[in-house]
Design an enzyme around this catalytic site. Structure first.
Site, PDB file in Angstrom:
ATOM      1  N   ARG B  50       5.929   5.655  -4.423  1.00  0.00           N
ATOM      2  CA  ARG B  50       6.304   6.230  -2.709  1.00  0.00           C
ATOM      3  C   ARG B  50       7.167   5.632  -2.239  1.00  0.00           C
ATOM      4  NH1 ARG B  50       0.066   5.035  -1.089  1.00  0.00           N
ATOM      5  NH2 ARG B  50      -1.229   6.401  -2.319  1.00  0.00           N
ATOM      6  N   ASP B  52       9.022   3.898   1.637  1.00  0.00           N
ATOM      7  CA  ASP B  52       8.410   3.865   3.277  1.00  0.00           C
ATOM      8  C   ASP B  52       9.434   4.599   3.895  1.00  0.00           C
ATOM      9  OD1 ASP B  52       6.424   2.090   2.822  1.00  0.00           O
ATOM     10  OD2 ASP B  52       7.640   0.415   2.418  1.00  0.00           O
ATOM     11  N   ARG B 198      11.508  -5.715  -0.330  1.00  0.00           N
ATOM     12  CA  ARG B 198      11.714  -5.723   1.075  1.00  0.00           C
ATOM     13  C   ARG B 198      11.472  -7.205   1.419  1.00  0.00           C
ATOM     14  NH1 ARG B 198       9.843  -1.086   4.499  1.00  0.00           N
ATOM     15  NH2 ARG B 198      10.262  -2.583   6.133  1.00  0.00           N
TER      16      ARG B 198
END
Lengths: 245, 245
Positions: B50, B52, B198
């Site tokens: 996935r 974000d 991140r």
């Protein structure tokens, strides 16, 4: 009165082009309004050259005269503050003498034209590159581009509305390179005619696709007739790179 | 039933992320709706991982099973036709065997995180890079990044909501390079925890700014405590690069 040299980056998509026009927002107007909000002065910006609607800049150069004194960082940061939310950024602001003129003392301009050459549409580079689906031969394009380098009458590659006095220009460099699925056309000259880069790129695309040869480009140039050149490439791929003084 | 491997590019800005959610459009939904329009089938897409909201992909990989037979080019071109106007493009569609699973048979994933390091705002790369105004030392960031390479408990760099069973991952590469005013952080591993890239980038930024040393990064890693890590870098700069099988 202090003359300021501004180095400017912009995304051409939301603009009608560099120059002020009645039918929409221009980069010039966005900057002049920011100048007014910063200094209270109605000052005119002069660019090294106009860019068309949808054409981008990584290093456009313009100058403006301001009566109010400023520190250089304050001009850059203040203009950037007042430019929001327009996609225009002042990369540098430098005090220069009155002999400096962004347009008239410019001795070299360069552009890069980006082509993404693949079947699939552009999810990330839409509006920032020309999407060409048919396979292009970058080496053939580079070879044909060399026909255009040098001092020539570029009438074949000049927009009908071009206001330059003479169609003669000296093209210093026109280089086509491939970087994976991306082709870049680098063009450098003292000055360009209106649409000259886009018209040259539209013609070289025909060579890349195998429709034209370098000899066809040479004949088109010699014809001095816009109708003999290839189509005008879209503005999306064109990026004003820098101006030299 | 034919399993198809899709290689996908997308601009993460208009999406709530890869995965279907009730609060907005996801990349998955855009693709599943395109599949339905192409083949009439309600088929589910499985991605390698996935991403974000706001995170981009240059080479996401997903698979989908279709009962209706298609030529590969027709899958790619048909999906791209039905994906408009979403900024999602299917770069390649290949028939694969049932043993292929985009998520479970993936042996390597890589990301690139882009930082533009300058004072002026981003006119052209807004939403596509993290804008960091203070000067960053890319060499110091690269050196500190090597502390994180290898097999570790990455709890310090894991989102609170991360659903992985184990916080242990093997980071194969974490490289920081400077290209003019742009810094690129390249990260490769078999798999990553939620927000891991991140969170690592947000921590390395502190090193680049001279606020943290490599030893601080090492201590943060050893603490196994999210509160001891640096902030989460914004999604804008993150690009899913590729998935290996």
């Amino acid at each position: 009165m202090q003359r300021w040299k501004l180095t400017i980056e912009y995304d051409g998509r939301p603009f009608v082009g560099w120059q002020r026009q009645d039918n929409g927002m221009s980069v010039q107007q966005a900057l002049e309004e920011a100048v007014q909000r910063l200094s209270g002065e109605e000052a005119r910006l002069h660019a090294s050259g106009r860019t068309d609607a949808g054409v981008h800049a990584l290093g456009q150069v313009a100058h403006v005269d301001l009566a109010k004194p400023f520190l250089p960082d304050r001009v850059r940061d203040g203009l950037n503050f007042h430019l929001r939310p327009w996609p225009v950024a002042v990369l540098a602001a430098e005090p220069v003498g009155e002999e400096f003129h962004a347009r008239f003392t410019c001795t070299g301009r360069s552009y890069v034209y980006r082509i993404v050459n693949r079947r699939a549409p552009l999810a990330l580079e839409g509006g920032r590159a020309w999407h060409v689906r048919r396979p292009l031969d970058a080496s053939a394009m580079h070879e044909a581009a060399q026909v255009l380098v040098g001092r020539h009458d570029f009438t074949t590659f000049r927009a009908a509305l071009c206001q330059a006095n003479s169609p003669v220009r000296t093209l210093d460099r026109l280089e086509v390179t491939r970087h994976g699925e991306e082709l870049r056309v680098f063009a450098a000259a003292r000055s360009f005619l209106h649409h000259q880069v886009r018209n040259m790129v539209g013609t070289l695309e025909l060579v890349g696709a195998g429709k034209w040869t370098a000899a066809d480009v040479s004949r088109a140039l010699e014809a001095r007739n816009r109708a003999r050149g290839g189509p005008t490439a879209p503005p999306d791929g064109l990026h004003f790179l820098d101006a030299r003084y």
